[in-house]
Design an enzyme around this catalytic site. Structure first.
Site, PDB file in Angstrom:
ATOM      1  N   ASN A   9      25.224  26.826  -2.677  1.00  0.00           N
ATOM      2  CA  ASN A   9      24.599  28.021  -2.111  1.00  0.00           C
ATOM      3  C   ASN A   9      23.395  28.375  -2.976  1.00  0.00           C
ATOM      4  OD1 ASN A   9      23.956  30.568  -1.218  1.00  0.00           O
ATOM      5  ND2 ASN A   9      25.883  31.532  -1.868  1.00  0.00           N
ATOM      6  N   LYS A  11      21.239  30.635  -2.549  1.00  0.00           N
ATOM      7  CA  LYS A  11      20.961  32.089  -2.552  1.00  0.00           C
ATOM      8  C   LYS A  11      19.464  32.366  -2.382  1.00  0.00           C
ATOM      9  CE  LYS A  11      25.155  32.870  -5.128  1.00  0.00           C
ATOM     10  NZ  LYS A  11      25.943  33.732  -6.014  1.00  0.00           N
ATOM     11  N   HIS A  94      29.683  36.242   2.721  1.00  0.00           N
ATOM     12  CA  HIS A  94      29.567  36.104   1.266  1.00  0.00           C
ATOM     13  C   HIS A  94      29.660  37.492   0.619  1.00  0.00           C
ATOM     14  CE1 HIS A  94      27.927  35.318  -2.704  1.00  0.00           C
ATOM     15  NE2 HIS A  94      28.281  34.063  -2.500  1.00  0.00           N
ATOM     16  N   GLU A  96      28.065  38.850  -1.630  1.00  0.00           N
ATOM     17  CA  GLU A  96      26.786  39.537  -1.828  1.00  0.00           C
ATOM     18  C   GLU A  96      26.329  40.217  -0.539  1.00  0.00           C
ATOM     19  OE1 GLU A  96      24.776  36.198  -3.594  1.00  0.00           O
ATOM     20  OE2 GLU A  96      26.045  36.420  -5.373  1.00  0.00           O
ATOM     21  N   GLU A 166      36.290  33.395  -3.207  1.00  0.00           N
ATOM     22  CA  GLU A 166      35.370  33.664  -4.312  1.00  0.00           C
ATOM     23  C   GLU A 166      35.672  35.041  -4.903  1.00  0.00           C
ATOM     24  OE1 GLU A 166      31.518  31.222  -3.786  1.00  0.00           O
ATOM     25  OE2 GLU A 166      31.290  33.042  -2.608  1.00  0.00           O
ATOM     26  N   GLY A 172      28.662  34.346 -10.637  1.00  0.00           N
ATOM     27  CA  GLY A 172      27.455  34.529 -11.449  1.00  0.00           C
ATOM     28  C   GLY A 172      27.727  35.172 -12.800  1.00  0.00           C
ATOM     29  N   SER A 212      31.347  30.706 -10.536  1.00  0.00           N
ATOM     30  CA  SER A 212      31.060  30.035 -11.805  1.00  0.00           C
ATOM     31  C   SER A 212      31.653  28.624 -11.905  1.00  0.00           C
ATOM     32  CB  SER A 212      31.496  30.905 -12.988  1.00  0.00           C
ATOM     33  OG  SER A 212      30.802  32.138 -12.974  1.00  0.00           O
TER      34      SER A 212
END
Ligand code: PGA
Length: 250
Positions: A9, A11, A94, A96, A166, A172, A212
């Site tokens: 991904n 991003k 996702h 985010e 996730e 991250g 990660s």
């Protein structure tokens, strides 16, 4: 046996030059690999990356799409536009998107159904926040996310759904869920799928871990019984790192 599925991904990273060299590097490094590989560049690089990866064993996915086919939705991308440039895989839900764009479980469900209606493969993301895990609510949260996202999705369509677990606290942050923590949640998700459908559907559903994932932890994570792949963010932006993750067993 579930085929391992490694997705990158990208991003909101990669302008043209970087997207191009990443795609070219991966095409060269990953040819002949037996796992399923997909990369998800930003919208502006989708057509370019698709072109470069044409005829390779690496698929291309979008990172998001609208819940509507068309309409007055400034700044959104429709499933029809993705189809038009021959994209047929999309990441939906996702964290985010949930966190910064207020996407709800219900909206994610609408997007998943629309993507399936147009023949797309979907990578559906779920995962709890740190506060939710610290208050012991992770199973409840991930179960709710999964059940709502899959409302109205048929057993037949489940062959086109990949689930990416996730945990938000691991994205991250450099903090990975331990292989055991991740595997436990994957088992929970699989039992939710068994409850919604049946054991056969549950056993064949691909469940990726994301958060990660790096070259040095990929092998350990991907060797767990219920971890069938990885959704990789940061480490998917470097040819060598994503190559090493995709070749975790070589
Ligand atoms: P990360 O991101 O690998 O940078 O933690 C994973 C993701 O958000 O898909």
């Amino acid at each position: 046996m579930r085929q391992k599925f490694i997705a990158g991904n990208w991003k909101m990273f990669t302008e043209t030059a970087q997207a191009k060299s990443l795609a070219q590097g991966l095409k060269q490094n990953l040819s002949g690999i037996m796992h399923r590989i997909v990369v998800a560049p930003p919208f502006t690089a989708l057509a370019l990356v698709s072109d470069i990866l044409q005829g390779s064993n690496i698929g291309v996915a979008a990172q998001n799409m609208s819940n509507l086919e068309a309409g007055a939705r400034t700044g959104e991308i429709s499933v029809l536009m993705l189809k038009d440039i021959e994209i047929s895989t999309v990441i939906i839900g996702h964290s985010e998107r949930r966190q910064f764009f207020a996407e709800t479980d219900a909206l994610i469900n609408e997007k998943i159904k629309l993507a399936l209606k147009h023949g797309f493969d979907v990578i559906f993301c779920n995962g709890e926040t740190l506060a939710e895990r610290e208050s012991g609510k992770e199973v409840e949260v991930v179960t709710r996310q999964t059940k709502t996202a899959l409302e109205g999705v048929s057993a037949a369509d489940m062959t086109r759904i990949t689930i990416a677990y996730e945990p938000v606290w691991a994205i991250g942050t450099g903090k990975t869920a331990s292989p055991q923590q991740a595997n436990d949640m994957h088992k929970t998700i699989r039992s939710v799928i068994a409850g919604l459908y049946d054991q056969t559907v549950a056993n064949s559903t691909i469940i990726q871990y994301g958060g990660s994932v790096k070259p040095d932890n990929a092998k350990e994570l991907l060797s767990m019984s219920d971890i069938d792949g990885a959704l990789v963010g940061g480490a998917s932006l470097k040819v060598e790192d994503f190559t090493a993750i995709a070749k975790f067993d070589m």
